[in-house]
Design a protein around this motif. Sequence first.
Motif, mmCIF file in Angstrom:
data_model
loop_
_atom_site.group_PDB
_atom_site.id
_atom_site.type_symbol
_atom_site.label_atom_id
_atom_site.label_comp_id
_atom_site.label_asym_id
_atom_site.label_seq_id
_atom_site.Cartn_x
_atom_site.Cartn_y
_atom_site.Cartn_z
ATOM 1 N N MET A 160 0.827 -1.198 0.000
ATOM 2 C CA MET A 160 0.000 0.000 0.000
ATOM 3 C C MET A 160 0.866 1.256 0.000
ATOM 4 N N GLN A 161 1.927 1.244 0.827
ATOM 5 C CA GLN A 161 2.841 2.386 0.897
ATOM 6 C C GLN A 161 3.527 2.620 -0.446
ATOM 7 N N ASP A 162 3.995 1.544 -1.062
ATOM 8 C CA ASP A 162 4.656 1.666 -2.367
ATOM 9 C C ASP A 162 3.689 2.216 -3.409
ATOM 10 N N TYR A 163 2.453 1.727 -3.377
ATOM 11 C CA TYR A 163 1.467 2.178 -4.355
ATOM 12 C C TYR A 163 1.183 3.667 -4.187
ATOM 13 N N VAL A 164 1.019 4.098 -2.940
ATOM 14 C CA VAL A 164 0.717 5.509 -2.681
ATOM 15 C C VAL A 164 1.866 6.398 -3.131
ATOM 16 N N GLU A 165 3.097 5.970 -2.863
ATOM 17 C CA GLU A 165 4.248 6.773 -3.266
ATOM 18 C C GLU A 165 4.345 6.871 -4.787
ATOM 19 N N GLN A 166 4.113 5.749 -5.477
ATOM 20 C CA GLN A 166 4.149 5.778 -6.940
ATOM 21 C C GLN A 166 3.005 6.611 -7.500
ATOM 22 N N LEU A 167 1.831 6.449 -6.895
ATOM 23 C CA LEU A 167 0.673 7.227 -7.355
ATOM 24 C C LEU A 167 0.928 8.719 -7.170
ATOM 25 N N SER B 7 3.782 10.243 -7.076
ATOM 26 C CA SER B 7 4.778 10.686 -8.053
ATOM 27 C C SER B 7 4.165 10.865 -9.436
ATOM 28 N N LYS B 8 3.312 9.911 -9.834
ATOM 29 C CA LYS B 8 2.688 9.993 -11.159
ATOM 30 C C LYS B 8 1.734 11.175 -11.258
ATOM 31 N N VAL C 99 1.813 14.400 -13.729
ATOM 32 C CA VAL C 99 0.681 14.818 -14.552
ATOM 33 C C VAL C 99 0.334 16.277 -14.271
ATOM 34 N N ASP C 100 0.324 16.635 -12.997
ATOM 35 C CA ASP C 100 0.000 18.008 -12.608
ATOM 36 C C ASP C 100 1.007 18.991 -13.185
ATOM 37 N N LYS C 101 2.293 18.654 -13.098
ATOM 38 C CA LYS C 101 3.329 19.555 -13.610
ATOM 39 C C LYS C 101 3.200 19.744 -15.120
#
Length: 352
Positions: free
Chosen positions: A200-207, A209-210, A214-216
């Motif tokens: 879950m932690q890995d997924y949240v960190e990757q999400l 970052s992605k 996208v925002d930038k």
Amino acid sequence: MSAQFPAHLDLEEEEDLEVFSKNTSLTDGGPSSPSSMMNQYREEEEEELFITVDHPESHVTAIETFITYRVMTKTSRSDFDCSEFEVRRRYQDFLWLRSTLEENHPTLIVHKFVMKGMVERFNDDFIETRRRALQRFLDKIRDHPLLRGSPSLKVFLTAQDLAPHRKQTPSLLSRWGGTVKMLSQSLRGVRSRPEEFSLMQDYVEQLSSKICSVDKICSSETQSCTQHLSSVLIPVLHDYLLCADTLKAVMKRRDNIQAEYEAKREAMERRGDQEQQEEEVQALQEKVEVCNSSLQEDWSRWRSSMRTDLKTALLSTAENNMQHYEKCLAVWETFLLSQREEGSEQKEEDAP
């Protein structure tokens, strides 16, 4: 090693630097277990709760200026004394509710509503943007199976004065001490975290970052699109808006010349001394004809130039907008595709 403070210390604006504290009378924990709360929710899930945030009002005091919003509640829930409530809440009150919910439910996801990068806090656009954000925040709480039954939410929706509830709290220094303790514990880490929470932690960190990427990209493209409007289309529009004012002045001067000619001609006809004023009237008539001819030629050139300039600017803007949305669409498609692939991989892992 870099350290990040817990999200619940995210006090973003001058008006938001409030001392939040825990109201023991509103504690949502206690003897009720999550399972019992879920059972209670299932029993009451047919009961309705409608919340509306609207009608912002500005308040000016000797020490501050702030905005309050009307919070309207309509409900058929049996734990409410009435079916309708109307209160006014300022931004700090919403922060108090969020902070209280986070303290009482540290492992539940409480929706955030802080808007970064916006400094004009009292213009109409900002106030409306904030109102929508606060509405979404309350909608998220209302739709949450556990948070919707929080005593804190009930007090927020029904109490005319929140001050007594907000004052029953420890000092900011006490909160800071608790935060430092939590920070030191997080830096030490846990020795045997269950794998599902590591994933879950890995997924949240990757999400994170992605979405940040996208925002930038979208923000950069939006800024580029705005710059194009500012440098290409808007100057042309402003130019011809000024030209329209100039044309009005030219038309007025032409009318003045014609009016002078007509006045002289009428005076000459009344007096009967046509020979004496004939030359003067003839000169004015020629002046009117020259003005008419020159204005007609200029009008034709101006309209042709305007059509060409506007067409060029609009086509350029349309092409730039298409490129902007194509780039943003490509970014979002890439992001959604990555999420779909991760979902497929998760299903394969979960399959027996």
